[in-house]
Scaffold this active site. Sequence first.
Site, short mmCIF file in Angstrom:
data_model
loop_
_atom_site.label_atom_id
_atom_site.label_comp_id
_atom_site.label_asym_id
_atom_site.label_seq_id
_atom_site.Cartn_x
_atom_site.Cartn_y
_atom_site.Cartn_z
N ASP A 148 0.87 -1.17 0.00
CA ASP A 148 0.00 0.00 0.00
C ASP A 148 0.91 1.23 0.00
O ASP A 148 2.11 1.12 0.26
CB ASP A 148 -0.88 -0.04 1.24
CG ASP A 148 -1.79 1.17 1.34
OD1 ASP A 148 -2.36 1.55 0.32
OD2 ASP A 148 -1.89 1.74 2.45
N ASP B 44 -1.32 -1.05 6.24
CA ASP B 44 -1.48 -0.56 7.61
C ASP B 44 -2.88 -0.09 7.94
O ASP B 44 -3.17 0.26 9.08
CB ASP B 44 -0.51 0.60 7.88
CG ASP B 44 -0.97 1.89 7.22
OD1 ASP B 44 -1.56 1.82 6.13
OD2 ASP B 44 -0.74 2.96 7.81
N THR C 93 0.04 4.78 1.42
CA THR C 93 -0.04 5.60 2.63
C THR C 93 0.24 4.77 3.88
O THR C 93 -0.42 3.78 4.14
CB THR C 93 -1.44 6.25 2.75
OG1 THR C 93 -1.70 6.99 1.56
CG2 THR C 93 -1.50 7.19 3.94
#
Length: 832
Positions: free
Chosen positions: A520, A720, A522
Amino acid sequence: MRQTYHIRGMTCNGCRNHVEELLLKIKGITTAHVDLEKEEATIEMEDQIPIETIQETFNDDGGRYHIHRQGEHLQESELIKEQIQKGKGTGFFYCPMHCEGQKTYDKAGDCPICGMDLVEEQNLSTGTVYQWTCPMHPEIINKESGTCPICGMNLVSMDTEISSEKKHYQGLLKKFWIAVVFTIPIFLIAMSDMASDNPLYKVAEQKYWNWIQFALSIPVVFYSGWMFFKRAWTSIKTMNLNMFTLIGIGSGIAWIFSVFALLFPKIFPENFKSAEGNVYIYFEATTVILTLVLLGQILEAKAHSKTSGAIKELLKLVPSTATLVENGEEKTIAIDQIEKGFLLRIKPGEKIPVDGYIVEGSSSVDQSMITGEPIPLDKSINDQVSSGTLNSTGSFVMKAEKVGSETLLSQIIELVNTASRSKAPIQKLADRISKYFVPIVIGVSIITFMIWAAFGPEPAYVFAFVNAIAVLIIACPCALGLATPMSVMVGIGRGAQSGVMIKNAEALEKMNIVDTLIVDKTGTLTEGKPSVEQVIATNPSDEKILIQYITSLNQYSEHPLAKAIVHYGISTNTSIIKIDDFEAIAGKGVIGTFQGKKIALGNDKLLKQQSIFISEDLKTKVIAEQEHGKTVSYIAIDKEAVGYVSIFDAIKKTSQKAIEDLQRIGIEVIMLTGDNENTAKAVAKQLNLDRYKSECLPEDKLNEIKKLQEKGRVVAMAGDGINDAPALAQSDVGIAMGTGTDIAIESASITLVKGDLAGIVKAKKLSHGVIKNIKQNLFFAFFYNVLGVPLAAGILYPFFGILLSPMIAALAMSFSSVSVITNSLRLRKIKL
């Protein structure tokens, strides 16, 4: 009244059902639902039932199960403290060969399946009970700090360290030295026969020396080595044949044979007698075998204590006391007396006792013991601090947020304990072989006896007997069984020291064959700390009102970008207004209404969905921002886009090097992000990523992983956020950033405490090292048994006249397990 408790000791659905039955027998409990996976019991009761009453019911049933409140750490249990003080350890022991998976036992002893010594689980309650005593009057012992009631001196902390592990080791050592004292004279008496003019026969006849050997062997057999016969009997009774089966049968037959030879020599045929007509006795073989096996157990116990060394090192990070700040005064309290909300003074050089945040002062904190990173971080007011980390320079006051089992360090230790007891898929091969190993060895021993009896030189039966026993003694299924769990235990502990938390052994093994990594953007590639760079309005005079709208709209959202906008609004002294009809649309943005105006904040997908008009001039400005790697959200009122907010999230300094390292070892890195094409392209270019996909919704990431898996790729996913949870669960190895959301961490099988991609490189190296170590162990165990059994059977005798004494076989058998454990311990030094 409903209460939820944590239950320890369940291993299967049978356990779950039994626990439910036990709970329902308790007066006052109306319903009980037990969840095996979560190890939880949800209980409906008429009135509050003391937890001690429930535990008493479990104790009456054999004490296999243990109950404590959710969020209560084991160190807070008075029962556990009492056990530690009595030298019984924490009350949680497990088999190092994991014969029954995650099963634990409430006291030290032998595994009922394989007979191995149970190992004590290390946790924050192991070995330390916090008490205070007076240096002048040691009879004064309090649970709290204070002054001595006799002389008024300040009480000092005392640690009561009674390790079950140490106690077991000392017990073995005592038995070993007793065995040595009685075995040496037996050995010397037996070896004196090799002298041409035996001096002992000038003192007494041989039959009297045989009786002396018998008398000396009794303490060795019935005290020092008796545990081996008990384990052998248990293994035969339960048909769980193991190493102790072979030792018990081999040495037991040798001793019983010798006793009968001593008492009834006339019943034996001539083949069992020497030229002088005496029956050969084997008291020295029996006692030497038992003594050497005991030596092997001591070395094994010593080595076992080192396999949990990583957890012990983590345990050392927890201070026994803390300084409480109350009403302007400071006093010393035990760590287990700390409650949420307490203010604690942390002085230079002190370890931080619990998780919380700084409310006064600042300092530099060394977090290397948890994250594995050596550079201390500057901490000031409102910054988070974790238990076990070291305050380097300044003094500060922190507020306790998480205590006991809720702290990061406690969760790390629990995770390592659980993962260490899990089985790797590679262990299935060893398990299958071990199942048939002992019966095959017993069969080989019988065949050896028959061949030597039929074709061996005189005395043929003596050769047959000795070689058959040697075959039983040298075989070591234990080495085979320990090959995998020892490596896993040490490897997972080593990972914990470097901030790589592995949930189970299967993930550790799979990581070795991962060839594709999905990341991912961000919070994974970037810092995950977005900040608003600017808010632009098509009509500059509307800028303040737009800031107020988007700040107020995002007050209801938990998204990192929303928090950044709210923080920006507050920093510009923007007043927050009430927004009606708030709605968050996954992967697109948020909408709401204020005084009849419909306000929207999000990407172009949201605007298309809401049929909102975007001017070409505004589009051009937004694209320009995105091409610089910034995340841009449109601001719309009613059906028209009236501005945008530009948010910047810096790429982590470690991301680029980590990606280069991963690509160098053959892993393809693919970025999947919910951000727009222009921003994704800019980030991918900066990080030299050849493949990426933008504007991905959670289901898009999930589907992309499925497609790769269908092509035969082994996929790891690093993320996250909440939106990453489905993809993390679908991937072969889910990797969560420790700085991310709880649901992401829960869905993943590996957690990187520090939260950057460098941890994935460490995980890959660790996985490779552990699997290599396991294969070495399996080779040692297979090679040892394949070579040792034929040697003991006498395969070299026809060619070289070489036979393997049962005593040498016992020594070789003992050291085979030790060699496997010693090889596993090398993983403690692996460079990550």
